[in-house]
Each structure stands twice: as structure tokens, then as C-alpha cells.
Design an enzyme around this catalytic site. Sequence first.
Site, short mmCIF file in Angstrom:
data_model
loop_
_atom_site.label_atom_id
_atom_site.label_comp_id
_atom_site.label_asym_id
_atom_site.label_seq_id
_atom_site.Cartn_x
_atom_site.Cartn_y
_atom_site.Cartn_z
N SER A 259 -62.91 55.59 35.64
CA SER A 259 -63.64 55.40 34.39
C SER A 259 -62.99 56.24 33.30
O SER A 259 -62.29 57.21 33.58
CB SER A 259 -65.11 55.76 34.60
OG SER A 259 -65.48 56.83 33.77
N LYS A 260 -63.25 55.84 32.06
CA LYS A 260 -62.73 56.57 30.91
C LYS A 260 -63.11 58.04 31.00
O LYS A 260 -62.45 58.89 30.44
CB LYS A 260 -63.36 56.03 29.63
CG LYS A 260 -62.79 54.76 29.13
CD LYS A 260 -63.36 54.51 27.75
CE LYS A 260 -63.30 53.03 27.43
NZ LYS A 260 -63.77 52.71 26.10
N ARG A 261 -64.24 58.32 31.65
CA ARG A 261 -64.74 59.69 31.69
C ARG A 261 -64.09 60.53 32.78
O ARG A 261 -64.18 61.73 32.77
CB ARG A 261 -66.26 59.68 31.85
CG ARG A 261 -66.98 59.34 30.57
CD ARG A 261 -68.45 59.09 30.79
NE ARG A 261 -68.67 57.90 31.58
CZ ARG A 261 -68.61 56.66 31.09
NH1 ARG A 261 -68.36 56.46 29.82
NH2 ARG A 261 -68.80 55.61 31.87
#
Length: 490
Positions: A259-261
Site C-alpha cells: 500500500s501507499k502507506r
Amino acid sequence: MANGPVRVRFCPSPTGNPHVGLVRTALFNWAFARHHGGTLVFRIEDTDAARDSEESYNQLLDSLRWLGLDWDEGPEVGGPHAPYRQSQRMDIYADVAKKLQDAGHAYDCFCTAVELEARRDAARAAGKPSGYDGTCRNLSAERIERYRAEGRPAIVRFRMPDGPITFTDLVRGELTFTQDNVPDFGIVRANGAPLYTLVNPVDDALMEITHVLRGEDLLSSTPRQIALYKALMELGIAKSVPQFGHLPYVMGEGNKKLSKRDPESSLNLYRERGFLPEGLLNYLSLLGWSLSEDRDIFSMEEMVAAFDITGVNANPARFDLKKCEHINATHLRELDVKDFIEACGPWLKAPHAPWRPEAFDRAAFEEIAPHAQTRLTVLSDITANVDFLFLDQPVEDEASWAKAMKGEPVALLTTARAKLADTDWNAEALKNAVLAAGEEHGLKLGKAQAPVRVAVTGRTVGLPLFESLEVLGRDRTLSRIDAALAKLAA
Ligand code: GLU
């Protein structure tokens, strides 16, 4: 594969920091364009004022420049379809939306969020498809008048044609979406703001994009876009429907979608650690593609020459940081020493370097650099490997000290000091001196050199010791051994 010139696009939204998935998409589009001698269009999808930021826009440009992924049309370079920022193209979208509506391909939908939700819940409870149910598809003129008079807000909704939609994905082969899975969808908000569902295919059509290569997460929007394209063709706005290819998901730790996170998905992290653009791109190209079974290391020229979108694997790709580091290290070793020295530049100054700027000695660095080049994984490692040359005192690392100063370090260091004081100053002679000191105390070279290394560099691990001492010089080597002896005596 391509009829006529290839035109592909990379069209991120400027939200947040660039991440690995985004870069992989940019890379595959770039390689495809370059392989076919085509055009890469860079478009900024900044229609969401609440989420988009100028900072993120600047970072996107800066990141692509750093990676060396150049574009042929777009921000800073211009092109025949300018502007390339969607926020500057709003009148185009309003005009197309009106044409779609006038031709009956779209309609005003007055359903409120509450009504939609209630009907969706009921459909689900009855085991029926829960997408938009077509309530406003064929409203009578009077009903529309009444709603307008009441001041009911309306979105514009696209009317999906009857029947399934089939297309051949360049990565996944033939795919069919049934009508139940692709209900009528909104293209303009009640406040007049156009949505991704409209602006993305409209721009692809106007910019004459021939191939849409993007992440698998966007697969579900493809049948809608194909339907919209066909409507645009009828209106003379689009020339043809592009071919689509959906790149596989990238999985991170625990086999979860990266994920982007996730910290390892941030491009900035790789930049700050000192990955080489060619090392990082080499690794990212392996997320779904391979040059050949037995070659993981290659240049971008080789990738471009061999790139074939139909050779992309549809299965999820696994992000493997260790492999990414290994590939980067290999690219570091392949640099000319001159280029390696150049690339180290930023890490030899503030804020990375802990030494006084005037203490940096370029000649000494150039002497030690070839030994560092074969040992680094990322460029930022250089600082700790050479700090012993430029700091007034070696770093104090208690763990290294405790590990190396076991047994009889005073006796060994005293003998080694005497021999080092009295030898030629080159790596070979220095090695022999420490070897001889070790022999006097019944220690092999490895054990004998550990206290010397920690006395002089502060750490138990580092560049080859005798080459390091050669560059450091006799005076500083001896005074550091003296300081260690004083500390041991204290
Ligand atoms: N702006 C979209 C995104 O960043 C582009 C999607 C597409 O490639 O169609 O997800």
C-alpha cells in the site's frame, strides 16, 4: 502489435508522495513507448482540489527527472494537446458532457444518496445486482421539470449500452464484463465538477492514446471506459478505442497488497538511502516482467530493446527489498570509479556527513573510493565507511569497543604500535606489521587486527583495514592507537 504510431500516457493524480506502484506504471509505459519509437504523454489528473497539491505535483516531476524517465508531451515540454493538467481543461469536459447528454448517452440523475442507499440495500437483501438501478434513465419531461423546479440537485450519469462488454487485455487475454457488473455511472457531480470516469477517457481520446497500460486496480473501470469511448467515437471525439493492458498487483510483507502507506513503497525512501536510478528501475521492471530467465541485472537500454507488454505476467508480483538492494549493489559495482565518486557527492556533505566541511580531503576520498565501491549496498552507506578519514576522532561505538577490546588488547596494541611506527607505509607492509604483532601474542590476523581497527576507525566492520590505514597515514594511525591505549589504561 501497434497500427500506426504508439501513444501511451502516464497520468497520476498529484496526491501524496510518489510510490513504487506509480513508478512501475511510469516505467512500463516509458519502456513501451521507447521500444516502439512512440510517444509518452505525461498528464496530471488534478481534478480533485481537496486532495491534490502543488507540492505533490512538483515531486512527481522531480522524481521522474531523477529516475531519467523522460516524456515527450506534458508539463514543462508542452505538446499539441496542451494543457496537460486536467485542472486547466475544465471547459473541455463540460463541453463533452453536454454533447454526451444531448446525444442521449448520458442523463440527469436526481436520485439522492439516501434513496440510492436504500435501494442498494434492498437489492442486496433480495440477492439482486446492487449497482445503479436505472431509476432516472427514462424520466418523463414533466418529471424532470418538476425535479428542477423543486431545486433537486442532479448528477450526470452515463447510460451503459445493453449487453456484455468484451475486450482483449494485453496482459490478461480476453475478458468479459456482464451488464449487471457495469451499471450506469456518474460522470459529473451535482456541482458541475467532472469525475475521473469522464475526464480520464476523454483526455485519452483527445490525446489519441493508443495503449492504456495501468495497474490492475483500475481494471473494473475499463468496461465503462470502452463504452464511453464508443459514444465518443459516435460523436466524432474519439478515433478508436485504445488497447488496454493491466499490470499485476505488487504484494508486500505478509502477501498483502503493497500500500501507499507501507514505508518501503515510498520512492523518497530509496532516493534518500542512495539507490541509483538505474538500480531501482532495474528492480521495478522485474515486478511483472523479466528480460530472460537467467538475467536479473540489466540496463534500461536493454529493457527498452526487449520490452514486450504481452510478456508481462498477470500474477501478482512480490516486492522483495533484499533483492532490490542486491540489484542496486550490483549496479553500484558496475559504475566507472569516476562516476561512483561523483554519485557519492551528496553523502559527503551536510546534512549527511558528520565531519567539519573543511576536514574533507578529496584526494584521500578518491584513494579509498575503489575499496568502498565493491562493498556498498546504497550510496548513503559511504558516510560511515569513510568517516574515520575526516573526523578528528573516530566515532565512539561502545558495542564495537566491547567486542574488539577483549583478551589482552593493551599488549597487542602496544606491539602493533611499535611495529607500525617502524614500517613502510603501504597496505602490504602494514598487514605484515599487524600479522607479526599478532604472532607475538599467539593471535591470528583476524583477531590481531580487530583492536587496531576499532582504535583507528571506531568500528568492528569497515573497509579493508590496511588500505584504510595507508590512506589515513602514519601520524593519525599512531595517535589513535595511543588514544585507545590511554582509554584502556584509564
Ligand atoms: N489518475 C489515475 C490514477 O492515478 C490514473 C488512472 C489511469 O491510468 O487510468 O489512479
